[in-house]
Design a protein around this motif. Structure first.
Motif, PDB file in Angstrom:
ATOM      1  N   GLU A 129      39.143  38.983  31.602  1.00 15.72           N
ATOM      2  CA  GLU A 129      38.544  39.525  32.814  1.00 15.72           C
ATOM      3  C   GLU A 129      39.626  40.063  33.749  1.00 15.72           C
ATOM      4  O   GLU A 129      40.782  39.675  33.678  1.00 15.72           O
ATOM      5  CB  GLU A 129      37.746  38.430  33.535  1.00 15.72           C
ATOM      6  CG  GLU A 129      36.569  37.901  32.706  1.00 15.72           C
ATOM      7  CD  GLU A 129      35.787  36.837  33.456  1.00 15.72           C
ATOM      8  OE1 GLU A 129      36.205  36.483  34.566  1.00 15.72           O
ATOM      9  OE2 GLU A 129      34.780  36.369  32.907  1.00 15.72           O
ATOM     10  N   SER A 130      39.240  40.959  34.630  1.00 12.09           N
ATOM     11  CA  SER A 130      40.187  41.510  35.594  1.00 12.09           C
ATOM     12  C   SER A 130      40.615  40.428  36.579  1.00 12.09           C
ATOM     13  O   SER A 130      39.818  39.550  36.929  1.00 12.09           O
ATOM     14  CB  SER A 130      39.545  42.670  36.363  1.00 12.09           C
ATOM     15  OG  SER A 130      39.241  43.725  35.482  1.00 12.09           O
ATOM     16  N   PRO A 131      41.870  40.455  37.037  1.00 15.81           N
ATOM     17  CA  PRO A 131      42.315  39.461  38.016  1.00 15.81           C
ATOM     18  C   PRO A 131      41.542  39.614  39.321  1.00 15.81           C
ATOM     19  O   PRO A 131      41.071  40.685  39.659  1.00 15.81           O
ATOM     20  CB  PRO A 131      43.803  39.804  38.211  1.00 15.81           C
ATOM     21  CG  PRO A 131      43.914  41.230  37.801  1.00 15.81           C
ATOM     22  CD  PRO A 131      42.912  41.434  36.704  1.00 15.81           C
ATOM     23  N   ALA A 132      41.418  38.518  40.039  1.00 19.86           N
ATOM     24  CA  ALA A 132      40.643  38.530  41.281  1.00 19.86           C
ATOM     25  C   ALA A 132      41.424  39.279  42.363  1.00 19.86           C
ATOM     26  O   ALA A 132      42.525  38.893  42.739  1.00 19.86           O
ATOM     27  CB  ALA A 132      40.363  37.095  41.726  1.00 19.86           C
ATOM     28  N   LEU A 133      40.850  40.357  42.882  1.00 20.88           N
ATOM     29  CA  LEU A 133      41.516  41.140  43.907  1.00 20.88           C
ATOM     30  C   LEU A 133      41.567  40.465  45.274  1.00 20.88           C
ATOM     31  O   LEU A 133      42.458  40.778  46.065  1.00 20.88           O
ATOM     32  CB  LEU A 133      40.849  42.514  44.030  1.00 20.88           C
ATOM     33  CG  LEU A 133      41.059  43.437  42.824  1.00 20.88           C
ATOM     34  CD1 LEU A 133      40.350  44.763  43.062  1.00 20.88           C
ATOM     35  CD2 LEU A 133      42.530  43.686  42.560  1.00 20.88           C
ATOM     36  N   PRO A 134      40.656  39.557  45.619  1.00 22.44           N
ATOM     37  CA  PRO A 134      40.740  38.929  46.949  1.00 22.44           C
ATOM     38  C   PRO A 134      42.072  38.248  47.231  1.00 22.44           C
ATOM     39  O   PRO A 134      42.452  38.073  48.376  1.00 22.44           O
ATOM     40  CB  PRO A 134      39.591  37.918  46.937  1.00 22.44           C
ATOM     41  CG  PRO A 134      38.593  38.521  46.005  1.00 22.44           C
ATOM     42  CD  PRO A 134      39.420  39.152  44.913  1.00 22.44           C
ATOM     43  N   ASP A 135      42.814  37.831  46.174  1.00 18.60           N
ATOM     44  CA  ASP A 135      44.099  37.165  46.385  1.00 18.60           C
ATOM     45  C   ASP A 135      45.247  38.151  46.581  1.00 18.60           C
ATOM     46  O   ASP A 135      46.395  37.738  46.776  1.00 18.60           O
ATOM     47  CB  ASP A 135      44.432  36.272  45.183  1.00 18.60           C
ATOM     48  CG  ASP A 135      43.522  35.049  45.119  1.00 18.60           C
ATOM     49  OD1 ASP A 135      42.980  34.682  46.183  1.00 18.60           O
ATOM     50  OD2 ASP A 135      43.356  34.494  44.034  1.00 18.60           O
ATOM     51  N   ARG A 186      49.083  37.264  47.842  1.00 20.99           N
ATOM     52  CA  ARG A 186      50.240  37.445  46.963  1.00 20.99           C
ATOM     53  C   ARG A 186      51.269  38.367  47.617  1.00 20.99           C
ATOM     54  O   ARG A 186      52.480  38.153  47.514  1.00 20.99           O
ATOM     55  CB  ARG A 186      49.805  38.010  45.609  1.00 20.99           C
ATOM     56  CG  ARG A 186      48.897  37.074  44.801  1.00 20.99           C
ATOM     57  CD  ARG A 186      48.856  37.462  43.326  1.00 20.99           C
ATOM     58  NE  ARG A 186      48.462  38.844  43.100  1.00 20.99           N
ATOM     59  CZ  ARG A 186      47.198  39.262  43.017  1.00 20.99           C
ATOM     60  NH1 ARG A 186      46.199  38.387  43.158  1.00 20.99           N
ATOM     61  NH2 ARG A 186      46.910  40.525  42.782  1.00 20.99           N
ATOM     62  N   THR A 187      50.783  39.412  48.295  1.00 21.50           N
ATOM     63  CA  THR A 187      51.689  40.326  48.983  1.00 21.50           C
ATOM     64  C   THR A 187      52.434  39.598  50.096  1.00 21.50           C
ATOM     65  O   THR A 187      53.650  39.765  50.272  1.00 21.50           O
ATOM     66  CB  THR A 187      50.916  41.519  49.574  1.00 21.50           C
ATOM     67  OG1 THR A 187      50.210  42.185  48.527  1.00 21.50           O
ATOM     68  CG2 THR A 187      51.858  42.499  50.253  1.00 21.50           C
TER      69      THR A 187
END
Length: 205
Positions: A16-22, A26-27
């Motif tokens: 599955e695609s990684p969760a974008l909310p994080d 991470r940045t």
């Protein structure tokens, strides 16, 4: 094409695609890591040269550049500022950079020089800072500014400036150690935010 594919997001281990909310977290973590490294860096005592504007385009400018190389060496990593003393009429400077931008743009592309970008006047109208920069080989980079660089290299190309502006150039160099060269841009932008240079592209922070 779905959104994940259009962003070229690689699937995770489970397919599955990684969760974008994080992404923001991470940045932020990456920026904190870079900030910690900057905190561990060291600044070397600043060195300053005062160069008459009348030396622009003359053999004396090469002598100044040779003196800078002799003092700093050829591989000093540093940030630097090029500015004017109080005897340089800022109106003459702004008239030249504005006119130069128009003249350069009117030339055929093959004949243009990559002069440093003119910044918005409202931020630098009273500033005596001309340019802020950084380099791993700072003496050679300053030579490009004080004389001329390759036509495709963004620089001041002072050889093409008027020879009759009164006053002096002030060149200040601050060596940096114990920091990755990729982080110099953050120091450069901090200086630019504080000194409002007339010329030069910003954007690292």
């Amino acid at each position: 094409m779905n959104q994940a594919s259009s962003l070229n997001v690689e699937p995770g281990a489970d397919g599955e695609s990684p969760a974008l909310p994080d992404l923001i977290a991470r940045t932020a973590a990456s920026l904190r890591t870079m900030a910690d490294e900057l905190d561990n860096g060291t600044l070397i005592e600043p060195v300053e040269w005062v160069i008459p504007m009348s030396d622009i385009g003359s053999p004396k400018m090469e002598e100044h550049c040779d003196a800078i190389v002799a003092r700093l060496g050829r591989k000093q990593m540093a940030v630097y500022a090029i500015g004017f003393d109080e005897h340089v009429p800022l109106q003459r400077v702004h008239e030249f950079v504005d006119g130069n931008k128009v003249r350069n743009k009117a030339l055929p592309v093959a004949e243009r020089r990559a002069f440093a970008r003119v910044n918005k006047r409202k931020r630098c109208a009273d500033s005596r800072c001309l340019y802020i920069g950084k380099s791993e080989k700072v003496a050679e980079r300053i030579r490009q500014h004080l004389t001329e660089a390759h036509p495709a290299t963004f620089a001041l190309h002072l050889n093409y400036w008027p020879k009759d502006i009164p006053g002096n150039l002030i060149v200040q160099v601050i060596g940096v150690s114990s920091v990755q060269s990729t982080l110099l841009s953050f120091i450069e932008d901090q200086m630019a935010g504080e000194m409002s240079p007339i010329l030069g592209r910003r954007g690292s922070v």
